[in-house]
Write a protein that holds these residues in place. Structure first.
Motif, PDB file in Angstrom:
ATOM      1  N   ALA A 127       0.836  -1.212   0.000  1.00 21.61           N
ATOM      2  CA  ALA A 127       0.000   0.000   0.000  1.00 21.61           C
ATOM      3  C   ALA A 127       0.866   1.257   0.000  1.00 21.61           C
ATOM      4  O   ALA A 127       0.549   2.250  -0.669  1.00 21.61           O
ATOM      5  CB  ALA A 127      -0.923  -0.010   1.210  1.00 21.61           C
ATOM      6  N   TYR A 139      -6.535  -3.328  -9.097  1.00 22.23           N
ATOM      7  CA  TYR A 139      -7.718  -3.496  -8.245  1.00 22.23           C
ATOM      8  C   TYR A 139      -7.256  -3.621  -6.795  1.00 22.23           C
ATOM      9  O   TYR A 139      -6.088  -3.923  -6.517  1.00 22.23           O
ATOM     10  CB  TYR A 139      -8.543  -4.728  -8.654  1.00 22.23           C
ATOM     11  CG  TYR A 139      -7.712  -5.980  -8.905  1.00 22.23           C
ATOM     12  CD1 TYR A 139      -7.313  -6.806  -7.859  1.00 22.23           C
ATOM     13  CD2 TYR A 139      -7.320  -6.316 -10.212  1.00 22.23           C
ATOM     14  CE1 TYR A 139      -6.566  -7.942  -8.099  1.00 22.23           C
ATOM     15  CE2 TYR A 139      -6.563  -7.438 -10.450  1.00 22.23           C
ATOM     16  CZ  TYR A 139      -6.192  -8.252  -9.396  1.00 22.23           C
ATOM     17  OH  TYR A 139      -5.421  -9.373  -9.633  1.00 22.23           O
ATOM     18  N   ASP A 140      -8.172  -3.390  -5.862  1.00 21.71           N
ATOM     19  CA  ASP A 140      -7.816  -3.347  -4.434  1.00 21.71           C
ATOM     20  C   ASP A 140      -7.243  -4.664  -3.937  1.00 21.71           C
ATOM     21  O   ASP A 140      -6.315  -4.676  -3.126  1.00 21.71           O
ATOM     22  CB  ASP A 140      -9.044  -2.967  -3.594  1.00 21.71           C
ATOM     23  CG  ASP A 140      -9.464  -1.522  -3.818  1.00 21.71           C
ATOM     24  OD1 ASP A 140      -8.627  -0.739  -4.310  1.00 21.71           O
ATOM     25  OD2 ASP A 140     -10.617  -1.186  -3.498  1.00 21.71           O
TER      26      ASP A 140
END
Length: 200
Positions: A127, A139-140
């Motif tokens: 992150a 995408y997450d």
């Protein structure tokens, strides 16, 4: 006293790395350290206690939990290379980890605790790199997928090589750092690629 303990640990590490932990008895370790078995038992209750001490030293040397998140791709590459070197130094852990955990509940608890902390730190790392503009994730869920893949490489690269009948010498074992870095390549920004190309 301290010198004797260090002799025991050095002798044990050499024996464990050269063969396997099942065959290296406390008597073998004592002989390799140049001390009596009784002297060894004064410092360590059994072989499992020696292994737990070596595991603690390995994790402390890596310092993963305390390590600040990298501020550049070069810094991350250097740390990956450093960690691969520590894993080679304590290579018997990567070769026999699951067996050692099954044999010693105390070691198992420590490994599970540390691996959970490492996985959480890897989530933060991915992150962090995305926020800095080094990764362009599609995408997450890619954050967790990358963290999982890094964990799999870090824990099971050596058994994977062994399962294919490949050599497990220093060059082959250290190659895990390249494999871990390659996981990021499909998602690197141009800035990240430029930094990595300029790393010395």
């Amino acid at each position: 006293m301290k010198d004797t303990k260090e002799k025991i640990l050095a002798a044990a590490l050499k024996l464990f790395n050269a063969g396997d932990t099942k065959k290296a008895t406390t008597n073998h370790i004592a002989k390799a350290a140049g001390i009596s078995p009784g002297n060894l038992y004064y410092h360590f209750r059994n072989k499992e206690a020696i292994i737990r001490e070596l595991y603690g030293r390995m994790t402390a040397e890596i310092g993963f939990e305390a390590k600040a998140l990298p501020e550049s791709m070069c810094e991350m590459r250097r740390y990956c290379t450093f960690v691969a070197g520590v894993w080679w130094k304590y290579r018997f852990f990567r070769r026999e980890l699951l067996f050692l955990m099954q044999r010693d509940p105390g070691l198992e608890a420590a490994v599970v605790r540390d691996n959970r902390a490492q996985h959480a730190k890897l989530l933060s790392l991915v992150a962090h790199l995305e926020r800095k503009g080094y990764l362009l994730l599609p995408y997450d869920d890619a954050i967790e997928e990358l963290a999982d893949a890094i964990m799999l490489y870090s824990q099971f690269w050596t058994p994977y090589l062994m399962s294919l009948g490949h050599p497990v010498g220093e060059a082959e074992v250290r190659r895990v750092s390249e494999r871990i870095l390659s996981l990021f390549f499909p998602w690197l920004s141009e800035r990240a690629k430029a930094e990595l190309a300029a790393c010395t």
